[in-house]
Design a protein around this motif. Structure first.
Motif, PDB file in Angstrom:
ATOM      1  N   ASN A  55       0.829  -1.218   0.000  1.00 55.57           N
ATOM      2  CA  ASN A  55       0.000   0.000   0.000  1.00 55.57           C
ATOM      3  C   ASN A  55       0.859   1.262   0.000  1.00 55.57           C
ATOM      4  O   ASN A  55       0.624   2.186  -0.787  1.00 55.57           O
ATOM      5  N   GLU A  56       1.852   1.285   0.856  1.00 55.69           N
ATOM      6  CA  GLU A  56       2.701   2.478   0.979  1.00 55.69           C
ATOM      7  C   GLU A  56       3.509   2.714  -0.296  1.00 55.69           C
ATOM      8  O   GLU A  56       3.584   3.853  -0.792  1.00 55.69           O
ATOM      9  N   GLN A  57       4.112   1.656  -0.824  1.00 57.60           N
ATOM     10  CA  GLN A  57       4.956   1.812  -2.008  1.00 57.60           C
ATOM     11  C   GLN A  57       4.129   2.197  -3.233  1.00 57.60           C
ATOM     12  O   GLN A  57       4.547   3.042  -4.037  1.00 57.60           O
ATOM     13  N   THR A  58       2.958   1.587  -3.383  1.00 57.60           N
ATOM     14  CA  THR A  58       2.114   1.892  -4.540  1.00 57.60           C
ATOM     15  C   THR A  58       1.641   3.341  -4.492  1.00 57.60           C
ATOM     16  O   THR A  58       1.612   4.031  -5.521  1.00 57.60           O
ATOM     17  N   LYS A  59       1.272   3.818  -3.320  1.00 59.32           N
ATOM     18  CA  LYS A  59       0.860   5.228  -3.191  1.00 59.32           C
ATOM     19  C   LYS A  59       2.000   6.164  -3.586  1.00 59.32           C
ATOM     20  O   LYS A  59       1.773   7.189  -4.243  1.00 59.32           O
ATOM     21  N   LYS A  60       3.228   5.807  -3.203  1.00 57.22           N
ATOM     22  CA  LYS A  60       4.382   6.641  -3.563  1.00 57.22           C
ATOM     23  C   LYS A  60       4.602   6.661  -5.071  1.00 57.22           C
ATOM     24  O   LYS A  60       4.890   7.712  -5.658  1.00 57.22           O
ATOM     25  N   ILE A  61       4.465   5.490  -5.706  1.00 52.26           N
ATOM     26  CA  ILE A  61       4.651   5.395  -7.158  1.00 52.26           C
ATOM     27  C   ILE A  61       3.614   6.255  -7.883  1.00 52.26           C
ATOM     28  O   ILE A  61       3.940   7.029  -8.796  1.00 52.26           O
ATOM     29  N   LEU A  62       2.351   6.118  -7.476  1.00 51.95           N
ATOM     30  CA  LEU A  62       1.276   6.871  -8.125  1.00 51.95           C
ATOM     31  C   LEU A  62       1.395   8.368  -7.839  1.00 51.95           C
ATOM     32  O   LEU A  62       1.123   9.195  -8.717  1.00 51.95           O
ATOM     33  N   SER A  63       1.807   8.709  -6.616  1.00 51.42           N
ATOM     34  CA  SER A  63       2.022  10.127  -6.283  1.00 51.42           C
ATOM     35  C   SER A  63       3.133  10.727  -7.139  1.00 51.42           C
ATOM     36  O   SER A  63       3.041  11.859  -7.617  1.00 51.42           O
ATOM     37  N   PHE A  64       4.194   9.945  -7.348  1.00 54.68           N
ATOM     38  CA  PHE A  64       5.355  10.423  -8.096  1.00 54.68           C
ATOM     39  C   PHE A  64       4.986  10.857  -9.507  1.00 54.68           C
ATOM     40  O   PHE A  64       5.496  11.854 -10.014  1.00 54.68           O
ATOM     41  N   VAL A  65       4.095  10.098 -10.166  1.00 55.53           N
ATOM     42  CA  VAL A  65       3.723  10.450 -11.541  1.00 55.53           C
ATOM     43  C   VAL A  65       2.523  11.390 -11.602  1.00 55.53           C
ATOM     44  O   VAL A  65       2.000  11.676 -12.677  1.00 55.53           O
ATOM     45  N   GLY A  66       2.087  11.881 -10.435  1.00 59.82           N
ATOM     46  CA  GLY A  66       1.089  12.948 -10.421  1.00 59.82           C
ATOM     47  C   GLY A  66      -0.364  12.517 -10.439  1.00 59.82           C
ATOM     48  O   GLY A  66      -1.254  13.312 -10.755  1.00 59.82           O
TER      49      GLY A  66
END
Length: 257
Positions: A58-69
């Motif tokens: 959950n944490e890593q996926t949120k970071k990935i999606l946040s990174f690409v906006g």
């Protein structure tokens, strides 16, 4: 969950639209849909579905999606070569985080080109945002859930026949989860790269509509494609086993066939 090439072409200038190319950067750099951002989803694998493993996912996926906006307010379209496993994985991930406006480009870049639309080669920038979707436990399964539901749920193994029967080994053990049905995810896809129509898909999945279904493969990419095909057919109770065979085969206390 599916958007046609024609409909995407009409919205290509929509400021609220984020188009994510889920292929490798090499493929992306050779030509992509105008405005698309590269997010190579095949770089990410999660083979730990213990409670802590799911928290990490959950944490890593949120970071990935946040990174690409990506935010919950955006319309998001994923694509790959065809209506394949990478785009499907992206759609499933956003659906898991309760995103209500996410789509797979039906037919992928193959259909985009065959319908006469142009590509670009410049790399598109992006602005990181804060993605904060709420996990939906109804569409994900961990290894313990699968174990507890053996014989109760219908397991769809989306891998190749060779992996299913154990001729190809991609883990500590060969074979498949006990009781699983093998439906190779490539059978979901038509020759033109689009997802098959409901009549064709129904022949592949001759399962009662009220069934509890869990899809899996090696790393939950092909399984996500099968998830979308089943949802397209109207199945409501479908989960993707995130750890899939990559986890199950290596947990030697779990049964295999």
């Amino acid at each position: 969950m599916l958007i046609s090439v024609a409909d995407l072409a009409k919205e290509i200038k929509n400021q609220n639209l984020i188009i994510l190319d889920a292929r490798s950067f090499k493929e992306y750099s050779q030509g992509h849909i105008p405005g698309a951002i590269n997010l190579d989803l095949f770089a990410y694998h999660w083979f730990d579905t213990t409670p802590q493993g799911i928290i990490t996912f959950n944490e890593q996926t949120k970071k990935i999606l946040s990174f690409v906006g990506v935010t919950l307010q955006n319309k998001v379209v994923f694509y790959d070569d065809v209506s394949g496993m990478l785009a499907a994985r992206g759609v499933w991930m956003l659906m898991y985080f309760s995103h209500q406006n996410v789509w797979m480009l039906d037919g992928g870049i193959k259909k985009w080109q065959s319908d006469g639309h142009l590509l670009e080669t410049k790399t598109n920038g992006f602005e990181p945002k804060n993605f904060d979707g709420k996990p939906n436990p109804q569409i994900i399964a961990d290894y313990d859930y699968v174990k507890q539901n053996l014989g109760k749920s219908i397991l769809i193994d989306a891998r190749s026949k060779e992996e299913f029967i154990g001729d190809v080994i991609r883990g500590a053990r060969r074979g498949h989860i006990p009781g699983a049905i093998n439906v190779d995810y490539t059978l979901n896809i038509s020759e033109d790269g689009t997802i098959k129509d409901d009549a064709q898909l129904s022949k592949l999945y001759q399962i009662p509509k009220n069934s509890q279904i869990i899809t899996y493969c090696q790393g939950a990419y092909r399984a996500a494609n099968s998830f979308l095909a089943l949802k397209k057919l109207g199945f409501e109770n479908v989960k993707v086993y995130l750890g899939s065979w990559g986890e199950w085969s290596n947990r030697t206390e779990l049964p295999v066939e």
